[in-house]
Design an enzyme around this catalytic site. Structure first.
Site, PDB file in Angstrom:
ATOM      1  N   ALA A   1       3.077   0.016  -2.566  1.00 42.92           N
ATOM      2  CA  ALA A   1       2.321  -0.107  -3.732  1.00 42.92           C
ATOM      3  C   ALA A   1       3.394   0.319  -5.001  1.00 42.92           C
ATOM      4  O   ALA A   1       3.406  -0.325  -5.944  1.00 42.92           O
ATOM      5  CB  ALA A   1       1.233   0.582  -3.901  1.00 42.92           C
TER       6      ALA A   1
ATOM      7  N   HIS B   1      -6.644   8.011   0.462  1.00 41.56           N
ATOM      8  CA  HIS B   1      -5.362   7.529   0.529  1.00 41.56           C
ATOM      9  C   HIS B   1      -5.119   6.824   1.984  1.00 41.56           C
ATOM     10  O   HIS B   1      -5.168   7.347   2.980  1.00 41.56           O
ATOM     11  CB  HIS B   1      -4.305   8.446   0.370  1.00 41.56           C
ATOM     12  CG  HIS B   1      -2.937   7.837  -0.032  1.00 41.56           C
ATOM     13  ND1 HIS B   1      -2.581   7.218  -1.015  1.00 41.56           N
ATOM     14  CD2 HIS B   1      -1.854   7.286   0.945  1.00 41.56           C
ATOM     15  CE1 HIS B   1      -1.474   6.857  -1.147  1.00 41.56           C
ATOM     16  NE2 HIS B   1      -1.008   6.923   0.222  1.00 41.56           N
TER      17      HIS B   1
ATOM     18  N   GLY C   1       0.819  -1.027   0.019  1.00 44.54           N
ATOM     19  CA  GLY C   1       0.001  -0.124  -0.054  1.00 44.54           C
ATOM     20  C   GLY C   1       0.871   1.131  -0.016  1.00 44.54           C
ATOM     21  O   GLY C   1       1.744   1.139   0.611  1.00 44.54           O
ATOM     22  N   SER C   2       0.543   2.278  -0.829  1.00 40.36           N
ATOM     23  CA  SER C   2       1.089   3.487  -0.588  1.00 40.36           C
ATOM     24  C   SER C   2       2.739   3.300  -1.177  1.00 40.36           C
ATOM     25  O   SER C   2       2.892   2.969  -2.417  1.00 40.36           O
ATOM     26  CB  SER C   2       0.918   4.167   0.596  1.00 40.36           C
ATOM     27  OG  SER C   2       1.422   5.510   0.347  1.00 40.36           O
ATOM     28  N   SER C   3       3.563   3.671  -0.460  1.00 35.85           N
ATOM     29  CA  SER C   3       4.878   3.505  -0.963  1.00 35.85           C
ATOM     30  C   SER C   3       5.225   2.068  -1.174  1.00 35.85           C
ATOM     31  O   SER C   3       5.749   1.604  -2.197  1.00 35.85           O
ATOM     32  CB  SER C   3       5.932   3.933   0.214  1.00 35.85           C
ATOM     33  OG  SER C   3       7.241   3.850  -0.046  1.00 35.85           O
TER      34      SER C   3
END
Length: 292
Positions: free
Chosen positions: A141, A277, A137-139
């Site tokens: 991802a 987010h 997830g996020s970084s």
């Protein structure tokens, strides 16, 4: 006497219970000093699949593992697959998705360190090399996209939540773990063919199979603008030489307000209306994409 037997039994079961364990030496020959943690459930299956679970910024392997919103421990317990939890060595604990080292096959960066974790798991835990999957997830991802580009030979499928296209966060100065405002704000846009070339340049000469890609993003993401979803779709459809027009679309799937768009068999986009987010992990949908 009886109570002593019960106590001893409980202590033994606790001692045997699976837990997240650091692997101090995973034969890492990368410059990156990312740490490796592994979770092997008590009911691990023979020739187990492997899911690599990559944390977000301001997190770590331990905190991601303990986060109830991250469902992969539960999935591992339920189906007997092994999970590896990399932990970032960088300040702020974002992953390096900006430097040439990490954006190049065998470049020595964080991506190579995680690839070494996969190789170690295959060698030491009997993991089925044809059933290696990556999520984040996020970084995490962003790193999932980078791994799909730099080490495609190791990965069967990816399910990533709220990231950016592989190479989008590249640093003009070559800096490690650098933020990219143009990319995060959705201003880094390119044609599908240019995004494809970014992927090909991360592993020059590679012509083998590539992991199928499941891409999640929220429509009101204020950290990594929703335009990044479109850039990811352009990138991976081009890599697989399919059109950017979905072959099928399902509204309110896998849940209300989400739209699932399929681009052939190897690229799937899931756009979450009204979600910021990052998009919450969906164990059922990700496991289905992985074939678990």
């Amino acid at each position: 006497m009886f109570s002593s037997i019960i106590l001893a039994s409980l202590m033994a079961s606790t001692a045997l219970a699976a837990s997240l364990t650091q692997v101090p030496n995973y034969n890492n020959n990368a410059t990156s000093k990312a740490q490796m943690y592994v979770y092997k459930p008590d009911n691990v299956v023979e020739n187990p699949p492997l899911v690599v679970v990559i944390h977000s910024c301001q997190s770590s392997a331990q905190s991601y593992f303990q986060n109830n919103a991250i469902p992969w421990k539960s999935g591992s317990d339920g189906k007997g697959y092994i999970t590896v939890w990399p932990s970032s060595p960088n300040s702020g604990t974002c992953w390096d998705v900006s430097s040439k080292q990490s954006l190049t096959h065998l470049g020595g960066g964080d991506s190579q360190a995680i690839a070494n974790m996969i190789l170690y798991a295959i060698s030491e835990y009997g993991v089925d090399p044809e059933r290696v999957y990556v999520t984040g997830g996020s970084s995490g991802a962003m790193m999932s996209n980078v791994l799909a580009a730099t080490y495609p030979e190791l990965i069967k499928a990816v399910s990533l939540y709220s990231g950016v296209a592989a190479g989008c966060f590249v640093s003009s100065s070559g800096g490690v773990d650098q933020w990219n405002n143009s990319c995060s704000g959705g201003q880094s846009r390119a044609t599908p063919e240019k995004w494809k070339q970014v992927v090909l340049d991360m592993y020059p000469g590679y012509e083998g199979p590539r992991p199928k890609m499941q891409i999640w993003h929220g429509s009101v993401d204020s950290t990594l603008a929703p335009q990044n979803y479109q850039e990811e779709i352009k990138q991976w459809t081009a890599v697989f030489n399919v059109t950017q027009d979905p072959t099928s679309t399902v509204e309110n799937s896998p849940k209300q307000g989400y739209t699932t768009s399929n681009y052939g068999d190897f690229v799937q986009g899931i756009y979450a209306q009204g979600v910021g987010h990052s998009v919450p992990s969906n164990l059922t949908a990700s496991e289905a994409w992985f074939g678990l």
